[in-house]
Design an enzyme around this catalytic site. Sequence first.
Site, PDB file in Angstrom:
ATOM      1  N   LYS A  46      -1.817   1.854 -10.102  1.00 54.74           N
ATOM      2  CA  LYS A  46      -1.177   2.928  -9.379  1.00 54.74           C
ATOM      3  C   LYS A  46      -0.725   4.181 -10.431  1.00 54.74           C
ATOM      4  O   LYS A  46      -0.820   5.259  -9.988  1.00 54.74           O
ATOM      5  CB  LYS A  46      -0.146   2.590  -8.618  1.00 54.74           C
ATOM      6  CG  LYS A  46      -0.206   1.322  -7.368  1.00 54.74           C
ATOM      7  CD  LYS A  46      -1.172   1.702  -6.500  1.00 54.74           C
ATOM      8  CE  LYS A  46      -1.783   0.608  -5.682  1.00 54.74           C
ATOM      9  NZ  LYS A  46      -1.666  -0.586  -5.765  1.00 54.74           N
TER      10      LYS A  46
ATOM     11  N   TYR B  82      -1.907 -11.634   3.424  1.00 50.60           N
ATOM     12  CA  TYR B  82      -1.214 -10.859   2.514  1.00 50.60           C
ATOM     13  C   TYR B  82      -0.050 -11.309   1.700  1.00 50.60           C
ATOM     14  O   TYR B  82       1.030 -11.588   2.519  1.00 50.60           O
ATOM     15  CB  TYR B  82      -0.886  -9.522   2.888  1.00 50.60           C
ATOM     16  CG  TYR B  82      -0.502  -8.456   2.224  1.00 50.60           C
ATOM     17  CD1 TYR B  82      -1.108  -7.628   1.115  1.00 50.60           C
ATOM     18  CD2 TYR B  82       1.018  -8.352   1.926  1.00 50.60           C
ATOM     19  CE1 TYR B  82      -0.525  -6.943   0.136  1.00 50.60           C
ATOM     20  CE2 TYR B  82       1.610  -7.185   1.168  1.00 50.60           C
ATOM     21  CZ  TYR B  82       0.835  -6.620   0.264  1.00 50.60           C
ATOM     22  OH  TYR B  82       1.291  -5.590  -0.409  1.00 50.60           O
TER      23      TYR B  82
ATOM     24  N   TYR C 104      -2.079 -10.002  -5.506  1.00 53.55           N
ATOM     25  CA  TYR C 104      -3.126  -9.528  -5.604  1.00 53.55           C
ATOM     26  C   TYR C 104      -4.275 -10.295  -6.602  1.00 53.55           C
ATOM     27  O   TYR C 104      -5.149 -10.536  -6.391  1.00 53.55           O
ATOM     28  CB  TYR C 104      -3.318  -7.782  -6.271  1.00 53.55           C
ATOM     29  CG  TYR C 104      -2.362  -6.816  -5.405  1.00 53.55           C
ATOM     30  CD1 TYR C 104      -3.154  -6.143  -4.362  1.00 53.55           C
ATOM     31  CD2 TYR C 104      -1.085  -6.647  -5.201  1.00 53.55           C
ATOM     32  CE1 TYR C 104      -2.578  -5.361  -3.385  1.00 53.55           C
ATOM     33  CE2 TYR C 104      -0.314  -5.826  -4.345  1.00 53.55           C
ATOM     34  CZ  TYR C 104      -1.314  -5.243  -3.491  1.00 53.55           C
ATOM     35  OH  TYR C 104      -0.523  -4.341  -2.517  1.00 53.55           O
TER      36      TYR C 104
HETATM   37  C1  PLP Z   1      -2.095  -1.597  -4.861  1.00 50.45           C
HETATM   38  C2  PLP Z   1      -2.796  -2.817  -5.939  1.00 50.45           C
HETATM   39  C3  PLP Z   1      -4.135  -3.306  -5.770  1.00 50.45           C
HETATM   40  C4  PLP Z   1      -5.072  -2.547  -4.666  1.00 50.45           C
HETATM   41  O1  PLP Z   1      -5.402  -1.440  -4.905  1.00 50.45           O
HETATM   42  P1  PLP Z   1      -5.911  -0.421  -3.796  1.00 50.45           P
HETATM   43  O2  PLP Z   1      -6.617   0.805  -4.673  1.00 50.45           O
HETATM   44  O3  PLP Z   1      -5.085  -0.423  -2.879  1.00 50.45           O
HETATM   45  O4  PLP Z   1      -7.349  -1.321  -3.147  1.00 50.45           O
HETATM   46  C5  PLP Z   1      -4.382  -4.206  -6.575  1.00 50.45           C
HETATM   47  N1  PLP Z   1      -3.567  -4.927  -7.548  1.00 50.45           N
HETATM   48  C6  PLP Z   1      -2.479  -4.340  -7.177  1.00 50.45           C
HETATM   49  C7  PLP Z   1      -1.572  -5.152  -8.439  1.00 50.45           C
HETATM   50  C8  PLP Z   1      -1.771  -3.553  -6.662  1.00 50.45           C
HETATM   51  O5  PLP Z   1      -0.625  -3.250  -6.798  1.00 50.45           O
END
Ligand code: PLP
Length: 337
Positions: free
Chosen positions: A54, A265, A291
Amino acid sequence: MEKDSHALQEHPRARLAFLPTPVVRLPKLTQSLGGPHLWMKRDDQTGLAFGGNKTRKLEFLVGEALAQGCDTLLSAGAAQSNQCRQVAAAAAAVGFDCHLALGGEPPRDIKGNVLLDLLFGATLHWCGDQRKGEALPRIAETLLSRGKKPYVIPYGGSNAVGALGYVSAMEECVAQQRDLGIEFDAIFVASSSGGTLAGMYAGAKMFGYKGRIIGIAIDKTAQSTAAHETMLAELATETAARAGLPIRFSADSFELLRGYLGDGYGVVGTRERKTILRVARSEGILLDPVYTGKAMGGLIDLIEHGELGGMQNVMFWHTGGTPALFADPASLFEGGP
Ligand SMILES: *Cc1c(COP(=O)(O)O)cnc(C)c1O
């Protein structure tokens, strides 16, 4: 075409990240799997509040907020949202207020990303099952009525402004390939709201990355196949246009694997647990429970099943998220730590 990064450079950008992030080898994991050479792009080390993907999006989003004369960042996510934690830190860094609409109820224990949101001085709005920003218009209204100038960052920071962060990241990655004298056959990356994947696809075209880019879906937003790929195509097309590259993506441009969602999730199952411990113990690198634990679990599974047979060099793009490790420690060990 490959040299025209000019339009990208014209976008306002807040320098929030430590770039370039390193590309490292994963020698022990490579050896124990007996597959392609594994590499990792360390976007868990972007430097803002424990890092993550991000930060790259926020460089362009916060850049635009500053250019528009705003004074408050407003965003939304799950309770343990990495996006929201990074927004809170970015707001502090540029001297803005921060309001976050988080899914769930006010927690009894303040931990993981929620702790960090509060350390950065963010105001938290607990929104029950509305974890994807449903409450943003209402909160924005209230802020406006109080004379504030909010800049609304959508769920995941995934619009064509945020995705520019990953167009730029592909320029960085292509330069690193050149320095290393290799070409990645594929990049694997965790995918949710899609801004990262869409930005990478646009950046790949823009800067001449020729390998595959394979997203691994970590939540069911991506489950209804056609609609999600159509969204990715529109987002990549719009992002490329902003970056000065007039090309069209279609839904079938995208490779997104949906087989590694596990129990859903944020749920740490056997595969995620094993993967997090394996990478921690073989490479001294932390993955996250939501993730990258899922996505790396998927990559390892593909290698173990001989699916990447023809590939020489494979890159796992670490997108961060590690503060969530501290949200539910017991989930990381079978039968307790
Ligand atoms: C938000 C996030 C993702 C996914 O990214 P997107 O752009 O929303 O697809 C992957 N890994 C982490 C650790 C995240 O915080």
